[in-house]
Enzyme design. Sequence first.
Site, PDB file in Angstrom:
ATOM      1  N   ARG A 126      44.104  49.096  75.773  1.00  0.00           N
ATOM      2  CA  ARG A 126      44.106  48.215  76.831  1.00  0.00           C
ATOM      3  C   ARG A 126      43.684  47.096  76.242  1.00  0.00           C
ATOM      4  O   ARG A 126      42.311  46.834  75.882  1.00  0.00           O
ATOM      5  CB  ARG A 126      43.088  49.074  77.806  1.00  0.00           C
ATOM      6  CG  ARG A 126      43.190  48.236  79.087  1.00  0.00           C
ATOM      7  CD  ARG A 126      42.537  48.863  80.458  1.00  0.00           C
ATOM      8  NE  ARG A 126      41.269  49.390  80.302  1.00  0.00           N
ATOM      9  CZ  ARG A 126      40.639  49.663  81.443  1.00  0.00           C
ATOM     10  NH1 ARG A 126      41.305  49.789  82.476  1.00  0.00           N
ATOM     11  NH2 ARG A 126      39.430  50.286  81.169  1.00  0.00           N
ATOM     12  N   ASP A 179      31.655  51.626  84.662  1.00  0.00           N
ATOM     13  CA  ASP A 179      31.937  50.566  83.983  1.00  0.00           C
ATOM     14  C   ASP A 179      32.317  49.194  84.844  1.00  0.00           C
ATOM     15  O   ASP A 179      31.663  49.209  85.880  1.00  0.00           O
ATOM     16  CB  ASP A 179      33.558  50.943  83.235  1.00  0.00           C
ATOM     17  CG  ASP A 179      34.719  50.864  84.290  1.00  0.00           C
ATOM     18  OD1 ASP A 179      34.208  51.039  85.607  1.00  0.00           O
ATOM     19  OD2 ASP A 179      35.644  51.280  83.602  1.00  0.00           O
TER      20      ASP A 179
END
EC number: 2.3.3.9
Length: 724
Positions: free
Chosen positions: A338, A629
Site C-alpha cells: 500500500r 491506525d
Amino acid sequence: MTRIDAHGLKIAPVLFDFITKEAAPKTGIDPDAFWAGVAAILRDLGSKNRELLKFRDTLQDKIDAWHLANKGKAFDLGAYTAFLKEIGYLLPEPATQKVETANVDDEIGKICGPQLVVPLTNARYALNAANARWGSLYDAFYGTDAIPHDPSEGGKGYNKARGDKVIAKAKAFLDAAAPLATGSHTDVTAYSVIAGQLSAKLKSGNATALKNAGQFAGYQGSAEAPSVILLANNGLHVEVVIDRSHVIGKDDPAGVSDMILEAAVSTILDMEDSVAAVDAEDKVLVYRNTLGLMNGTLSADFEKGGKTLTRALNSDRSYTTPSGGTLALHGRSLLLIRNCGHHMFTDAVLGADGEEIPEGILDAAVTGLLAIHDLKGHSKVKNSRTGSIYIVKPKMHGPDEVALTVELFARVEKMLGLPENTMKVGIMDEERRTTVNLKACIQQASKRIVFINTGFLDRTGDEIHTSMEAGPMIRKNEMKAQPWIKAYEDWNVDMGLIDGLPGHAQIGKGMWAAPDKMADMLAQKIGHPSAGATTAWVPSPTAATLHALHYHQVNVKARQDELTKGGPRAKLGDILTIPVSNSNWAPDDVRQEIDNNCQGILGYVVRWIDQGVGCSKVPDIHDVGLMEDRATLRISSQHLANWLHHGVVSKDQVMDSLKRMAVVVDKQNAGDPLYQPMAPSFDGVAFKAACDLVFEGRTQPNGYTEYILTARRREAKASETAKA
C-alpha cells in the site's frame, strides 16, 4: 542537511544512497536514470495531482454551502442528488464493461481467504505476516478465547483439559470441511495412503475413505505412515500433522499433533495508515524492509525464552501427490504494497520549486524499482509467479483520481522498462465520492485492477466531513446500524460482480479491530464471505488462521453466483442518506461519547507522536485492546469536530475530557519504559497534537489526520535531536 541535486530534484542523502547502493543494483536500472525518470514524472503529473486536490476542496465548499442554504429544511434526497450531479460530485454511471486484468496470481483471482495488513516500519511484524500463509489451528484455539477459558486451566505449561477441548473442536472442523465416508476423524486410529487414496482406519477396525476422494491433495512422509496429510476444501488447504512422539500426538488415537491451516492468503505491506513515516529516514526504513521482502534477505532477531532467534521468509511447501508426483504450495502470503495517497507530500525529495513532492509518486517509483528484484528472481522465494507488482492505492476520490494512478503506473513502467500493466492497482473504496462512482473508478483501471475493498472507519470519517454542515452526527457506535453502511458494503460487492472482478481481482471487506476477541470474530466475521467478499482484513496471524475457518464454511464463489442471479441489492439513495441525528442526548450520554473519543485519540496519538508507532493495540476506555491506525483516529476526531461545530459539546467540555483521559492513558501505559506521560503538564507535543486534531478537525482537508500528525511528529523528532 545538504541535499543532493539530480535533474532538478533535491534529494535527501539517506534516500539517494539507498537507491544508489541498495535498491538499484542488480535491477538493470541506472540510479541517475531513475532520478531523471522521477523528475520527468513530477513535471508532467505533479500539477495534475495538485489540481485534483484543489477540486476536492472546491466540491467540499459547494457541499457546505448547499447544506447551509438548506439549514432548517427537511432533507430532500432528490434535490440533494441532483445537486451532487450538477457540481460533478456524482457522475453518470458508465455502461457495464468487464475488467480485463491479466497475469494475476491465484491468490488474487482464485483463492478466497484472509488478508493481513502490516506496517512496513517493523521488520519482524512484516515477516510474521508474510509467513502467516500457514497457521496452527491448535495454537489458535488454545491461545485465544475462541474456546472459552476455564479458570481451572490456568498455570504454566500445557493444560490437557484445555487441549482436549481444542482437539475436539479441531476434529469437528475437519469433519465438516473434509468428512469421511463413514465415521468421524475423532474415531481414526491411523491414516495411510493406499493406491493414491487416503485411507482412515477407525477404532472399530474398519477402514474408510474421504466422502469426497478429490479432497485428498497430497502427503509428506511415507504412504504407509505419512507425517502430513494434505486436504483441500473451497480452494484452501489443511495439513493434518501426524507425530506420535509429540506431547499432543502421543495421546491422539491417530497420532495427530496439529492441524495447519492455509490462512493469510495475501498480506498488505503498508506504507500508509499504519506507519509514522514523516521524513527521509523513516521512508528509507520502509523502503529497505520492502527491498528485503522482495529480494528475500529480510530477517529479524528477537528474544524468546532467553535465546536469540532469527526470523526470515519461509520456504515453499512440498508434498507427494496422490498419483506420486510432486506438489509445491506457496509458503508465504502474497504481498501487496500500500502506497500513500495523492494527498500526501514528503520532504525526502524536494521538487525544482523547493516544495515537497507528492509522496504517492515517490512511492510508486520506488516500489516498482524494488519489485524488480522479485520479478528477476533475486530471491530464493517468489512473491508473484505471474510477473505482477501489486500496489494498493488508498484515499482516492472518484474516477479522475484513479485515472491519475493508472497514468502514474504507466509512466513508472516505461521508466523502469517493465511490460505494460505489470503494476496492478487495488482501489480502496474508503472515500464517499469513490463509493458513489465506484463503477467508473473500476473502469478507469480495467486492465490493472486487482482489488476493491470497503473500509468502514475511513469511509465514516469522510461521511462525517463531507456532510459536516448537515447537522450533528449520530453517536459513533450507532453508525454501523445506519442504512448507508449496509448499502455501502453491498454496493461494493454488487459493483465488483457486475464488472466481472471474480477471476481477476479481490473483493475485500474491512478489519476486525479487536485481536483479543476471537470468539466474537468467529461469530461475526463469517458475514464477510457470506456477503460475497473473497477476502477480509484481520489484525494478526492467529486471527487469520481462525478467519480461514469461515472460508471453509462458505463457498464464496457459489455465494457470488447466488448474488449475481439475485441482482444488485444496494440503492444509491441509501448510500446518500446522511447519518445526522435529531436526538437531544442526555448529559451523561454526551460525556460518555466525548470521553470515549478523547481516550481513543490520545491513546493512539501519544504513541504516534512520541514513539513513531503508527499502528498498535491500544486499550480503549474499558481496557479492551483495539487495533488503531489513522482510520480510527480520523473518525474519532471528525466526530468530535462535528459535535463541536454544532454546539452539542463545548470546547471547555472537550478540553476537560482530554485532560481527564490523558491521565487514564498515562496509567494504561505505565509499564512502557519509553512512554512520556501527558499529565499533569498537558504541554507535550503529543497532547497538543490531539487537541489540534479535534479543534482544527473541521478545517482539515477531507478530515485527514496526516497533516497534523506529520507536523507534530517532526516537531517531536526535532526536539529529541536537540536534547541529544
